[in-house]
Design a protein around this motif. Structure first.
Motif: not given
Length: 50
Positions: A26-45
């Motif tokens: 199910d696509d509703d649950i975030k996996d580790i790659t989604d979490l890392v992607d969000e963290m990288v985007k947050e850091q870049l911001g």
């Protein structure tokens, strides 16, 4: 020697293992790659704000 037909007749699935493929993937649950992607985007911001 193992009698596979007899073993299959005795087989009982484990309790609580009725999870279907749709529940597992199910696509509703975030996996580790989604979490890392969000963290990288947050850091870049944050770096752009400096």
């Amino acid at each position: 020697m193992i009698d596979f037909n007899l073993e299959l007749k005795k087989f009982k699935p484990a309790v609580g293992v009725e999870v279907g493929q749709s529940d597992l993937f199910d696509d509703d649950i975030k996996d580790i790659t989604d979490l890392v992607d969000e963290m990288v985007k947050e850091q870049l911001g944050k770096e752009k704000e400096k």
